[in-house]
Design a protein around this motif. Structure first.
Motif, PDB file in Angstrom:
ATOM      1  N   VAL A 146      48.500   6.387  17.006  1.00 15.19           N
ATOM      2  CA  VAL A 146      49.598   6.769  15.948  1.00 15.19           C
ATOM      3  C   VAL A 146      50.771   7.611  16.688  1.00 15.19           C
ATOM      4  O   VAL A 146      50.565   8.319  17.432  1.00 15.19           O
ATOM      5  CB  VAL A 146      48.955   7.565  14.982  1.00 15.19           C
ATOM      6  CG1 VAL A 146      50.104   7.817  13.773  1.00 15.19           C
ATOM      7  CG2 VAL A 146      47.881   7.132  14.196  1.00 15.19           C
ATOM      8  N   LYS A 147      51.931   6.876  16.556  1.00 19.01           N
ATOM      9  CA  LYS A 147      53.281   7.885  17.024  1.00 19.01           C
ATOM     10  C   LYS A 147      53.609   8.937  16.377  1.00 19.01           C
ATOM     11  O   LYS A 147      53.531   9.086  14.908  1.00 19.01           O
ATOM     12  CB  LYS A 147      54.224   6.687  16.845  1.00 19.01           C
ATOM     13  CG  LYS A 147      55.656   7.260  17.723  1.00 19.01           C
ATOM     14  CD  LYS A 147      56.486   5.745  17.758  1.00 19.01           C
ATOM     15  CE  LYS A 147      57.649   6.397  18.572  1.00 19.01           C
ATOM     16  NZ  LYS A 147      58.544   5.431  19.018  1.00 19.01           N
ATOM     17  N   ILE A 176      45.830  15.900  20.059  1.00 14.53           N
ATOM     18  CA  ILE A 176      46.188  16.745  18.906  1.00 14.53           C
ATOM     19  C   ILE A 176      45.210  16.686  17.811  1.00 14.53           C
ATOM     20  O   ILE A 176      44.893  17.477  17.264  1.00 14.53           O
ATOM     21  CB  ILE A 176      47.751  16.725  18.570  1.00 14.53           C
ATOM     22  CG1 ILE A 176      48.497  17.177  20.035  1.00 14.53           C
ATOM     23  CG2 ILE A 176      48.254  17.326  17.518  1.00 14.53           C
ATOM     24  CD1 ILE A 176      50.053  16.693  19.830  1.00 14.53           C
ATOM     25  N   VAL A 177      44.999  15.534  17.418  1.00 16.50           N
ATOM     26  CA  VAL A 177      44.200  15.198  16.083  1.00 16.50           C
ATOM     27  C   VAL A 177      42.916  15.692  16.157  1.00 16.50           C
ATOM     28  O   VAL A 177      42.310  16.409  15.291  1.00 16.50           O
ATOM     29  CB  VAL A 177      44.429  13.584  15.472  1.00 16.50           C
ATOM     30  CG1 VAL A 177      43.373  13.512  14.218  1.00 16.50           C
ATOM     31  CG2 VAL A 177      45.768  13.339  15.172  1.00 16.50           C
TER      32      VAL A 177
END
Length: 74
Positions: A15-16, A51-52
């Motif tokens: 995901v960008k 990050i996620v």
């Protein structure tokens, strides 16, 4: 795996994201991704992929958040 809080990452479609990070945090994420990749027998994991799962782990283990969230749910 070693003592890292994250384990192997799921092979999800990327995901960008567009965010600004302090340079020191970015360096730490790059280093973490290199260590995680090395321990998992793969290449370095890019910071954006960390990050996620890091945020998910943080929220899942935050007792204060869980307690506050329980109080909010009806």
């Amino acid at each position: 795996m070693g003592n890292l809080k994250l384990g192997p990452l799921a092979d999800d479609k990327p995901v960008k994201l567009t965010i600004e990070l302090p340079a020191g945090l970015h360096r730490d994420l790059v280093a973490y991704g290199e260590i995680l990749g090395r321990e998992g027998g793969q290449g370095a994991v890019p910071p954006a992929r960390l990050i996620v799962p890091m945020l998910e782990r943080f929220i899942a283990t935050d007792r204060g958040f869980a307690k506050a969230r329980k109080g909010v749910r009806t």
